[in-house]
Write an enzyme that holds these catalytic residues in place. Structure first.
Site, short mmCIF file in Angstrom:
data_model
loop_
_atom_site.label_atom_id
_atom_site.label_comp_id
_atom_site.label_asym_id
_atom_site.label_seq_id
_atom_site.Cartn_x
_atom_site.Cartn_y
_atom_site.Cartn_z
N ARG A 31 -16.18 37.96 54.35
CA ARG A 31 -17.07 36.86 54.76
C ARG A 31 -18.45 37.07 54.15
O ARG A 31 -19.24 37.92 54.58
CB ARG A 31 -17.20 36.84 56.29
CG ARG A 31 -18.10 35.73 56.79
CD ARG A 31 -17.57 34.36 56.55
NE ARG A 31 -16.37 34.10 57.33
CZ ARG A 31 -15.58 33.04 57.13
NH1 ARG A 31 -15.86 32.18 56.16
NH2 ARG A 31 -14.49 32.84 57.86
N ARG A 58 -7.86 35.97 46.75
CA ARG A 58 -9.06 36.66 47.26
C ARG A 58 -8.71 37.82 48.22
O ARG A 58 -9.58 38.60 48.58
CB ARG A 58 -10.01 35.69 47.96
CG ARG A 58 -9.43 34.99 49.18
CD ARG A 58 -10.50 34.15 49.89
NE ARG A 58 -9.91 33.24 50.86
CZ ARG A 58 -10.63 32.66 51.83
NH1 ARG A 58 -11.93 32.88 51.93
NH2 ARG A 58 -10.06 31.82 52.68
N HIS A 106 -17.01 30.67 45.67
CA HIS A 106 -17.45 30.12 46.96
C HIS A 106 -18.66 30.92 47.49
O HIS A 106 -18.57 31.55 48.56
CB HIS A 106 -16.24 30.24 47.89
CG HIS A 106 -16.35 29.61 49.23
ND1 HIS A 106 -17.35 29.90 50.14
CD2 HIS A 106 -15.56 28.71 49.86
CE1 HIS A 106 -17.17 29.21 51.24
NE2 HIS A 106 -16.11 28.48 51.10
N ASP A 144 -20.51 20.17 55.30
CA ASP A 144 -19.32 20.61 54.57
C ASP A 144 -18.96 19.47 53.60
O ASP A 144 -18.17 18.60 53.91
CB ASP A 144 -18.16 20.88 55.53
CG ASP A 144 -17.04 21.67 54.85
OD1 ASP A 144 -16.16 22.18 55.60
OD2 ASP A 144 -17.06 21.80 53.62
N GLU A 190 -21.14 25.98 46.09
CA GLU A 190 -19.93 26.51 45.45
C GLU A 190 -19.63 25.77 44.14
O GLU A 190 -19.61 24.53 44.13
CB GLU A 190 -18.75 26.36 46.41
CG GLU A 190 -19.00 27.03 47.76
CD GLU A 190 -18.13 26.47 48.85
OE1 GLU A 190 -16.96 26.10 48.56
OE2 GLU A 190 -18.59 26.40 50.01
O1 TA6 Z 1 -16.13 25.55 51.25
C1 TA6 Z 1 -16.30 25.17 52.60
C2 TA6 Z 1 -15.05 25.53 53.38
O2 TA6 Z 1 -13.91 24.87 52.86
C3 TA6 Z 1 -15.29 25.19 54.85
O3 TA6 Z 1 -14.50 24.09 55.26
C4 TA6 Z 1 -14.92 26.49 55.57
O4 TA6 Z 1 -13.54 26.50 55.89
C5 TA6 Z 1 -15.29 27.52 54.51
O5 TA6 Z 1 -14.80 26.94 53.30
C6 TA6 Z 1 -14.82 28.92 54.75
O6 TA6 Z 1 -13.44 29.02 54.58
P1 TA6 Z 1 -12.77 30.47 54.90
O7 TA6 Z 1 -11.31 30.27 54.64
O8 TA6 Z 1 -13.39 31.45 53.95
O9 TA6 Z 1 -13.13 30.79 56.32
#
Ligand code: TA6
Length: 290
Positions: free
Chosen positions: A67, A93, A163, A205, A264
């Site tokens: 994270r 990942r 991301h 988002d 991103e």
């Molecule tokens: O890029 C934004 C997103 O798609 C959000 O909807 C949220 O789900 C975020 O990615 C994080 O996703 P993750 O699977 O890393 O918790």
């Protein structure tokens, strides 16, 4: 392991938090990359504060989503459209990549190349043969090049994202340029066209269409701009989970939304790409402080 890459005081593969990390220090910056996920978890230019946001609650290592930092989302972005039961943002990942090379360059920066190929595990999720390479340049800027090689005899379609979680001093003092006049798919409300800079005062988002260039995050609190440039990507995502979603994620501090924003670089939605057998596709992005 990987002792061949050690340069005392500058380059080493180290272990902490139950995972292996490439640690790079040079005159221009220092960085760390977790070998699981080829995931940049730290980048600090010399004389500056950390660029990336990392959750103190994150896990690390094979099978764990990290994270923060720069998650590599591949071979799809967000949910898999054919099978929503497949992992969100693809499977690469959480898999172990190999460290192929570390090179100190004449300009004082350092290039690290990590790669991963298809496996029984990956083919069970996505039945294609591939090689994926991530080149990370650690210099006054952080530059990432994600190269897909189709080693199969059939074409395949990929979506992907770098991301990236950026660290900001105070989300209330942040504005983001680069999306004026751009329409977006809004995952938390009605679609709209952005007017002027983006400010974050609720859950955001948004997947923006037709964004071939980068963006600039103005951080008035840390008195810096983060200049994002990119290549071979026409969609970009802006995400901040805000209060409720922050509380709903076990690996995300309840107040984490105050000091982070994701911008991103993606090939998402209509920008997914077909890679022919034997062909390659490279998406790039770079982050510089000013
Ligand atoms: O890029 C934004 C997103 O798609 C959000 O909807 C949220 O789900 C975020 O990615 C994080 O996703 P993750 O699977 O890393 O918790």
């Amino acid at each position: 392991m990987y002792e061949q890459f050690t340069i005392p005081g500058r380059v080493a593969v180290v272990e902490h938090d139950g995972a292996q990390f490439l640690s790079v220090k040079n005159q221009l910056a220092e960085a760390e990359i977790c070998l699981a996920g080829a995931h940049v978890t730290k980048f600090r230019p010399a004389g500056q504060e950390e660029l990336l946001w990392m959750s103190p609650l994150s896990g690390y290592g094979v099978g764990k989503k990290i994270r923060g930092g720069v998650p590599v989302c591949w071979p799809w972005f967000s949910k898999n459209t054919e099978n929503p039961d497949l992992p969100m943002h693809g499977f690469i990942r959480t898999m172990l990549w190999q460290l192929d090379s570390v090179k100190e360059l004449p300009d004082g920066s350092t290039d690290a190349v990590l790669s991963i190929r298809d496996s029984e595990e990956s083919r069970a999720l996505w039945n294609h043969k591939f090689q994926l390479l991530l080149t990370v340049n650690i210099g006054s800027a952080l530059t990432l090049k994600l190269k897909t090689v189709n080693t199969d005899d059939q074409p395949f379609t990929i979506g992907q994202a770098l991301h990236t979680y950026f660290r900001v001093g105070d989300i209330a003092a942040v504005s983001i340029d680069g999306f004026d006049g751009k329409s977006c798919l809004n995952k938390v409300g009605d679609d709209f066209t952005q007017r002027g800079p983006i400010v974050i005062d609720k859950e955001v988002d948004e997947v923006f269409h037709d964004v071939p260039d980068g963006a600039v995050i103005h951080d008035a609190s840390l008195k810096r701009d983060i200049v994002i440039t990119k290549g071979n990507s026409r969609t970009s995502v802006v995400w901040n989970p805000w209060i409720a979603k922050s509380k709903s994620m076990a690996d995300f501090p309840d107040d984490g939304y105050l000091t982070m924003v994701c911008v991103e670089t993606t090939n998402a939605l209509e920008d997914v790409r077909v890679v022919q057998p034997g062909e390659t596709l490279e998406m790039t992005t770079a982050y510089a402080l000013r």
